[in-house]
Design a protein around this motif. Structure first.
Motif, short mmCIF file in Angstrom:
data_model
loop_
_atom_site.label_atom_id
_atom_site.label_comp_id
_atom_site.label_asym_id
_atom_site.label_seq_id
_atom_site.Cartn_x
_atom_site.Cartn_y
_atom_site.Cartn_z
N HIS A 114 -22.44 69.73 -15.16
CA HIS A 114 -21.48 70.86 -15.92
C HIS A 114 -21.74 70.86 -17.37
O HIS A 114 -21.41 69.85 -18.18
N THR A 115 -22.62 71.79 -17.78
CA THR A 115 -22.86 71.76 -19.29
C THR A 115 -21.89 72.76 -19.90
O THR A 115 -21.72 74.03 -19.44
N THR A 167 -21.55 57.22 -10.90
CA THR A 167 -22.31 58.40 -11.18
C THR A 167 -21.69 59.19 -11.73
O THR A 167 -22.21 60.64 -12.06
N SER A 168 -20.51 59.02 -12.40
CA SER A 168 -19.70 60.08 -13.06
C SER A 168 -20.00 59.84 -14.71
O SER A 168 -19.73 58.90 -15.18
N ILE A 169 -20.31 61.01 -15.13
CA ILE A 169 -20.63 60.73 -16.65
C ILE A 169 -20.03 62.19 -17.51
O ILE A 169 -19.75 63.05 -17.03
N LEU A 170 -19.35 61.57 -18.63
CA LEU A 170 -19.07 62.49 -19.87
C LEU A 170 -19.69 62.36 -20.84
O LEU A 170 -19.76 61.24 -21.49
N ASN A 171 -20.25 63.45 -21.41
CA ASN A 171 -21.26 63.37 -22.77
C ASN A 171 -20.49 64.39 -23.54
O ASN A 171 -20.30 65.49 -23.09
N LEU A 172 -19.95 63.89 -24.90
CA LEU A 172 -19.51 64.83 -25.79
C LEU A 172 -20.45 64.75 -27.15
O LEU A 172 -20.76 63.54 -27.64
N ASP A 173 -21.00 65.65 -27.47
CA ASP A 173 -21.68 65.91 -28.54
C ASP A 173 -21.43 66.53 -29.73
O ASP A 173 -21.18 67.98 -29.50
N ALA A 181 -20.23 69.63 -24.32
CA ALA A 181 -19.82 68.81 -23.38
C ALA A 181 -20.52 68.82 -21.99
O ALA A 181 -21.24 69.93 -21.70
N ALA A 182 -20.87 67.80 -21.50
CA ALA A 182 -21.66 67.67 -20.15
C ALA A 182 -21.02 66.61 -19.32
O ALA A 182 -20.71 65.59 -19.82
N VAL A 183 -20.59 67.34 -18.34
CA VAL A 183 -19.93 66.32 -17.15
C VAL A 183 -20.59 66.21 -15.89
O VAL A 183 -20.89 67.40 -15.21
N THR A 184 -20.81 65.17 -15.47
CA THR A 184 -21.53 64.96 -14.14
C THR A 184 -20.41 64.43 -13.12
O THR A 184 -19.91 63.60 -13.18
N ASN A 185 -20.17 65.46 -11.95
CA ASN A 185 -19.07 65.04 -10.98
C ASN A 185 -19.47 65.60 -9.51
O ASN A 185 -20.64 66.12 -9.45
N SER A 186 -18.74 65.67 -8.71
CA SER A 186 -18.81 66.19 -7.24
C SER A 186 -18.42 67.66 -7.34
O SER A 186 -18.30 68.29 -5.99
#
Length: 336
Positions: free
Chosen positions: A112-113, A276-282, A322-327
């Motif tokens: 999710h971008t 496998t869960s990722i949170l990227n804040l840039d 923000a980029a969130v990798t989830n289910s």
């Protein structure tokens, strides 16, 4: 005095909160019950409020008494404050509703971008279901995020503190059977890597990064106007603000003070990978507003800060992404 005085006290831990990845199709109308699918863990001290605006004639003369003789309700407002340990689903939900735009890619897990939607001042509205006691079950309607604070510690789950503001609309009653409690995939501070450097060339401060607090303020307010009755029309966004405070351990070679003194534009990034869960804040472009020398025990640290006066939207990059990798298999904020 004769008894008995016993009663069924209500446990804080028995409270329930149900959310939906969807937004409301229309203001004033709750999300369909079938779409209220996320039973969320939360700090039981969370408070939902209905606030009355009232009028009384106390200030008027000619009443024969100094006390009020008449009063009436002139408006309703609603608010909800929530604290929770951050899991990957909640990260996507909160960031999407705070920033306004979610683009999904991937086939599981899903990316999710999330970015700020500057095309509208109408905040996406969540419906929030609460079971406060055995007999008090209700749904807050038209709830927009006004403030979101993300705190990244050295160890343990990342935490969030969020405030919602609504139009005063609510409905009483249960929504049916509670959704099953999902397994929380927590995002841990110990998995966060902080990087800073020129745009596109950041350098990891792994081992030196001590803690971070990131704040997003949307300026959301309950839009009211004559003719709308006792409730607001919709949650309306104001001028949004971003700020951060990060603590970095100092080393023998200066690589922080020079950035501040030279007013050099930097990119700052926090990437948390927990399984496998990722949170990227840039933040692609920012200058440091403050650079304070501090101490953590016997260790010298730098406390760096940025805010809306030093965080820039340049070259179409956005002030914060923000980029969130989830289910979560569909985009957040699809109308339902």
């Amino acid at each position: 005095m004769p008894g008995p005085y016993n009663f069924e006290s209500q446990k804080v831990t028995a409270r329930n909160l149900v959310l939906s990845p969807n937004k409301q199709l229309a203001y004033g109308t709750a999300i369909a019950t079938a779409s209220m699918t996320r039973r969320q863990k939360f700090d039981g001290s969370a408070i939902a409020e209905l606030r009355q605006t009232r009028y009384s004639d106390k200030g008027m003369a000619g009443r024969g008494t100094e006390f009020a003789t008449q009063g009436l309700i002139t408006g309703w407002d609603s608010a909800f404050s929530l604290k929770a340990d951050l899991d990957d689903w909640l990260a996507g939900f909160l960031l999407a509703f705070a920033m306004g735009k979610d683009v999904i890619t991937g086939a599981g897990p899903y990316l999710h971008t999330i970015s700020f939607d500057e095309s509208t001042t109408q905040a996406p509205s969540a419906s929030i279901y609460l079971q406060d006691t055995n007999d008090v079950c209700w749904t807050l309607i038209d709830m927009g995020i006004s403030d979101l604070t993300i705190t990244i510690p050295a160890r343990g789950p990342i935490s969030v503190d969020v405030s919602f503001i609504g139009t005063g609309h609510w409905t009483d009653g249960v929504i049916g059977a509670l959704p099953a409690l999902a397994t929380s995939n927590y995002l841990l501070g110990s998995d966060c890597v902080f990087s800073i450097g020129p745009h596109g060339a950041t350098v990891s401060k792994l081992g030196r990064h001590m803690s971070t607090t990131i704040k997003i303020s949307t300026g959301v307010t309950n839009h009211t106007a004559p003719g709308l009755g006792l409730y607001g029309a919709f949650p309306r966004t104001g001028l949004r603000k971003i700020s951060f405070q990060t603590t970095i351990a100092a080393t023998s070679a200066d690589d922080v003070r020079t950035i501040f003194n030279s007013n050099t534009t930097q990119e700052v990034n926090w990437t948390t990978t927990s399984g496998t869960s990722i949170l990227n804040l840039d933040i692609p472009y920012c200058a440091l507003k403050a650079n304070k020398l501090g101490a953590s025990g016997n260790m010298v640290v730098w406390q760096i800060e940025g805010d809306e006066t030093t965080i820039f939207n340049q070259a179409g990059s956005g002030a914060l992404t923000a980029a969130v990798t989830n289910s979560q298999a569909t985009a957040y904020m699809v109308g339902a």
